[in-house]
Design a protein around this motif. Structure first.
Motif, PDB file in Angstrom:
ATOM      1  N   ALA A   1       1.226  -1.303  -0.438  1.00 16.27           N
ATOM      2  CA  ALA A   1      -0.192  -0.218   0.109  1.00 16.27           C
ATOM      3  C   ALA A   1       1.083   1.579  -0.329  1.00 16.27           C
ATOM      4  N   ALA A   2       1.703   0.856   0.417  1.00 19.78           N
ATOM      5  CA  ALA A   2       2.711   2.569   0.297  1.00 19.78           C
ATOM      6  C   ALA A   2       3.219   2.869  -0.478  1.00 19.78           C
ATOM      7  N   ASP A   3       3.929   1.388  -1.398  1.00 22.24           N
ATOM      8  CA  ASP A   3       4.612   1.662  -2.688  1.00 22.24           C
ATOM      9  C   ASP A   3       3.677   2.530  -3.263  1.00 22.24           C
ATOM     10  N   LEU A   4       2.780   1.928  -4.047  1.00 20.40           N
ATOM     11  CA  LEU A   4       1.471   2.353  -4.443  1.00 20.40           C
ATOM     12  C   LEU A   4       1.139   3.842  -4.411  1.00 20.40           C
ATOM     13  N   GLU A   5       0.779   3.998  -2.932  1.00 22.33           N
ATOM     14  CA  GLU A   5       1.103   6.018  -2.660  1.00 22.33           C
ATOM     15  C   GLU A   5       2.140   6.091  -3.197  1.00 22.33           C
ATOM     16  N   ARG A   6       2.802   6.060  -3.275  1.00 25.49           N
ATOM     17  CA  ARG A   6       4.861   6.738  -4.110  1.00 25.49           C
ATOM     18  C   ARG A   6       3.749   6.729  -5.290  1.00 25.49           C
ATOM     19  N   GLU A   7       4.271   5.559  -5.951  1.00 19.52           N
ATOM     20  CA  GLU A   7       3.208   5.445  -7.308  1.00 19.52           C
ATOM     21  C   GLU A   7       2.441   6.673  -8.073  1.00 19.52           C
ATOM     22  N   ALA A   8       1.223   6.449  -6.551  1.00 17.74           N
ATOM     23  CA  ALA A   8       0.275   7.192  -7.267  1.00 17.74           C
ATOM     24  C   ALA A   8       0.755   9.312  -7.120  1.00 17.74           C
ATOM     25  N   ALA A   9       1.376   9.243  -6.038  1.00 15.95           N
ATOM     26  CA  ALA A   9       2.472  10.636  -5.900  1.00 15.95           C
ATOM     27  C   ALA A   9       2.538  11.405  -7.562  1.00 15.95           C
ATOM     28  N   GLU A  10       2.885  10.566  -8.118  1.00 16.85           N
ATOM     29  CA  GLU A  10       3.796  10.998  -9.467  1.00 16.85           C
ATOM     30  C   GLU A  10       2.825  11.826 -10.567  1.00 16.85           C
ATOM     31  N   ASN A  11       1.929  11.818 -10.136  1.00 13.63           N
ATOM     32  CA  ASN A  11       0.686  12.506 -10.945  1.00 13.63           C
ATOM     33  C   ASN A  11      -0.613  12.959 -10.177  1.00 13.63           C
TER      34      ASN A  11
END
Length: 291
Positions: free
Chosen positions: A243-253
């Motif tokens: 979940a933390a990794d996905l949040e970081r990915e989501a922060a890109e846009n």
């Protein structure tokens, strides 16, 4: 041939993308079992390209769905509830099998799912009145704030509530005009696949709801990092590190992210407006008085 001699037809279910049921481009599938470990069917194992195709379909459907009148969206979603009711017996069988429930308990969950869908459908033409406002301003202007859809929402469905949980996360996304790509419960995807057949035979426009089946750890990162996705619902992500990794990915846009719940949700409780409000953004309009 007597019924005793018949061989059961073992299904290999497909994805639901853009209103069609394609196989995974990877050609892969995985066995789905009931709560006792007995084989039920095969489900498609979605890949990166399948996720991208689903996002493209959702993005293509967004202008038409978000531009439809709230009344029209409500009518279409209510039609889904009618179709759900018509296939109630099949949903009861599937929910009982994959969740290991007695038939009475499964019937109750299916009824709750239908009622939940109807409840959200009813919000289509009421959402703006509750979440919007007419604002007093210090000038000769009308000033209105209205909720607008965020865009394309990627949803990881709950893992332990194969139908009611799924309905509870998809309906609030689409009722406000968003389109979505939903990744079904990895262990229990069959009610989701049957629900996709309901969407396909209702009046839901192609691409408004797209369903993927497969591994959360394999598909969700591609959705989180995709620039065509505007918001991310991580309700079904049980792994805190993922979940933390996905949040970081989501922060890109700068995706809007709904984090996994701290406790197991009670999907039978009053849904409230939290999920409806999570995937709308507020637009404020100024207009001169007397013009």
């Amino acid at each position: 041939m007597s019924s005793a001699d018949r061989l059961a037809v073992r299904k290999t279910y497909k994805l639901f993308i853009g209103g069609a049921f394609p196989r995974s481009e990877s050609g892969r599938s995985y066995p789905v079992t009931d709560a006792s470990g007995r084989f039920l069917a095969n489900a498609a194992l979605a890949s990166r390209k399948d996720a991208r195709d689903a996002v493209v379909a959702a993005r293509k459907a967004l202008p038409g769905w978000s531009g439809a009148t709230a009344y029209n969206r409500g009518q279409i979603l209510y039609r889904v509830a009618e179709m759900l009711e018509g296939r109630r017996a099949q949903f009861v069988d599937e929910v009982a099998a994959v969740e290991g429930l007695e038939r009475a308990a499964a019937e109750s969950l299916v009824d709750e799912s239908i009622d939940c869908w109807v409840w959200y459908a009813g919000w289509a033409d009421k959402l703006a009145q509750v979440l919007g406002s007419s604002n007093p301003v210090a000038g000769p202007f009308f000033d209105f704030s209205v909720p607008e859809p965020v865009g394309v929402v990627a949803v990881v469905a709950p893992q332990d509530s194969s139908l009611l949980g799924l309905v509870s996360v998809v309906a609030p996304v689409v009722v406000s005009g968003n389109t979505c790509v939903v990744l079904a419960s990895e262990r229990a995807p069959l009610p989701a696949v049957t629900l996709a057949e309901v969407w396909a035979t209702s009046d839901v426009p192609a691409g408004v709801i797209n369903l993927l089946t497969g591994r959360v750890g394999e598909v969700a990162p591609w959705l989180a990092g995709h620039m065509g996705v505007d918001a991310l619902d991580l309700t079904g992500v049980a792994d805190a590190h993922l979940a933390a990794d996905l949040e970081r990915e989501a922060a890109e846009n700068l995706k809007r992210v709904l984090q996994p719940p701290a406790r197991r949700p009670d999907w039978t409780a009053d849904p409230g407006l939290t999920r409806l409000a999570a995937f709308v953004e507020t637009k404020t309009v100024w207009h001169p008085i007397g013009v």
